[in-house]
Design a protein around this motif. Structure first.
Motif: not given
Length: 313
Positions: A62-69
Motif C-alpha cells: 500500500r504505497p505513497g509517502w508524499d501527501v497534500a490535502g
C-alpha cells in the motif's frame, strides 16, 4: 475508500490496482488527511519494481509517502491541527505511510500547513524533494556567499535545491540539458551549464558545496578543493569517494531524507514569500498511477510528477 495496492514485483501496468479499504482512524498524535494529491518519486518506482525494502526504506504493498490535502479527523494529542486545515507532509518516511488513497494517516509531527501560494498538486508533489534539497544543503553547511554546484538542476530535487540555496544567499551553478537552461535560470540559477559540455565544466572554479542528484556523476575536478562539501542523494562507489577525498572534498556524504514537519513549515514560508515553487512536469488521476510511474521511470521528468486523488481540493 479507494486505495492503491501492489500485487508484487513487476511493471506498473501489471501490479498496480485500486482496491476498496476502510477509512483509517487516527491514533494518538495522528490525523487523518483527506488526500488531494501525491507526488511520485524515483524511489516509488524502484521499490514497486522490486517489492522489497530498498535499503532502510520500507516496502509496502500500500504505497505513497508524499501527501497534500485537508485534515478530516484529529487524534488525541495531535497538537494544533484541526479539521479543515490545508496541509502537506512527507509521511513517516522511510517507514511505510500509505498515502496513495482517498484518506491517509499522518503523524502530526510530519505535517505543515500547505503554502497558500501553491496548488494542491504542487504541495503534494513537493515534500520528499523539498526536504531532500533542504537537508542536503544543511549537510553541506550552505550559507550566504557560498558557491553551490547542483548536478541535475532540472529534476525534482535539483530544481528545489537551486531555489533553496538562492534563498540562503548562495551563488548557484547548475547543470541541465541546453533545452532546459531558460527554465533552470527562472528558478534562480546564476549559471547553467550543459551537463555534456566537458570543456565548460572543466573550467568551473572551486565551489563551497556540490549537491549531486543524478546517478554515477562526479563534479568536475576544478570545482572541488579543500573543504568543498559533496553531498549525494544517489550514492557513490568506493573509487568515487576515494577520488573526491584525493581532491580534498570534505565532507563527502550520502543523505537519506527523513520526514520533518518543522522543516516543511520553513519551506512553506519561503514559498509564500515567493522564494520557492514546484514545477509540475505532469499530473495523473489516481486511476492513472501506472502511467505516472512510467513517466518517472522514463527519466525525462522536469520538476515533479503528481497524482491528483481529489481534484476538488
Amino acid at each position: 475508500m479507494r486505495s492503491v495496492k501492489y500485487s508484487g514485483a513487476g511493471q506498473a501496468a501489471e501490479v498496480v490496482s485500486l482496491v476498496e479499504a476502510e477509512i483509517p482512524r487516527p491514533g494518538a498524535g495522528e490525523v487523518v488527511v483527506r488526500v488531494g494529491a501525491v507526488g511520485i518519486n524515483p524511489v516509488d518506482v524502484k521499490i514497486r519494481a522490486a517489492a522489497t525494502d530498498f535499503g532502510p526504506i520500507e516496502y509496502s504493498d500500500r504505497p505513497g509517502w508524499d501527501v497534500a490535502g485537508v485534515v478530516s479527523e484529529v487524534g488525541e494529542g495531535a497538537g494544533r491541527w484541526t479539521t479543515g486545515d490545508r496541509v502537506f507532509a512527507l509521511a513517516a518516511f522511510p517507514s511505510a505511510a500509505h498515502t496513495l488513497a482517498d484518506y491517509a494517516i499522518v503523524a502530526a509531527a510530519d505535517l505543515a500547513s500547505a503554502p497558500a501560494s501553491w496548488s494542491t498538486a504542487q504541495a503534494g508533489a513537493a515534500p520528499l524533494v523539498a526536504l531532500t534539497a533542504w537537508q542536503a544543503l544543511e549537510a553541506a553547511g550552505v550559507v550566504a556567499g557560498h558557491r553551490v554546484l547542483v548536478l541535475g538542476g532540472s529534476g525534482g530535487v535539483g530544481h528545489l535545491a537551486i531555489q533553496l540555496a538562492k534563498a540562503r544567499g548562495a551563488h548557484v551553478i547548475a547543470t541541465a540539458s541546453t533545452a532546459k537552461h531558460d527554465l533552470v535560470r527562472s528558478w534562480g540559477a546564476d549559471e547553467v551549464i550543459d551537463y555534456r559540455d566537458a570543456e565548460r565544466l572543466a573550467v568551473v572554479p572551486r565551489v563551497d558545496a556540490v549537491i549531486i542528484t543524478v546517478d554515477d556523476t562526479l563534479p568536475p575536478h576544478g570545482a572541488v578543493g579543500d573543504a568543498t562539501a559533496v553531498i549525494t542523494i544517489t550514492g557513490l562507489s568506493d573509487p568515487q569517494r576515494d577520488q573526491l577525498a584525493a581532491w580534498g572534498a570534505a565532507p563527502v556524504a550520502r543523505i537519506l531524507v527523513h520526514a520533518d514537519g518543522a522543516q516543511l513549515a520553513e519551506i512553506a514560508a519561503l514559498a509564500d514569500a515567493g522564494a520557492a515553487t514546484v514545477h509540475l512536469d505532469s499530473t495523473f488521476a489516481l486511476e492513472e498511477l501506472s502511467a505516472a510511474h512510467e513517466r518517472v521511470e522514463s527519466g525525462r521528468v522536469t520538476g515533479k510528477a503528481a497524482v491528483i486523488v481529489d481534484p476538488e481540493l
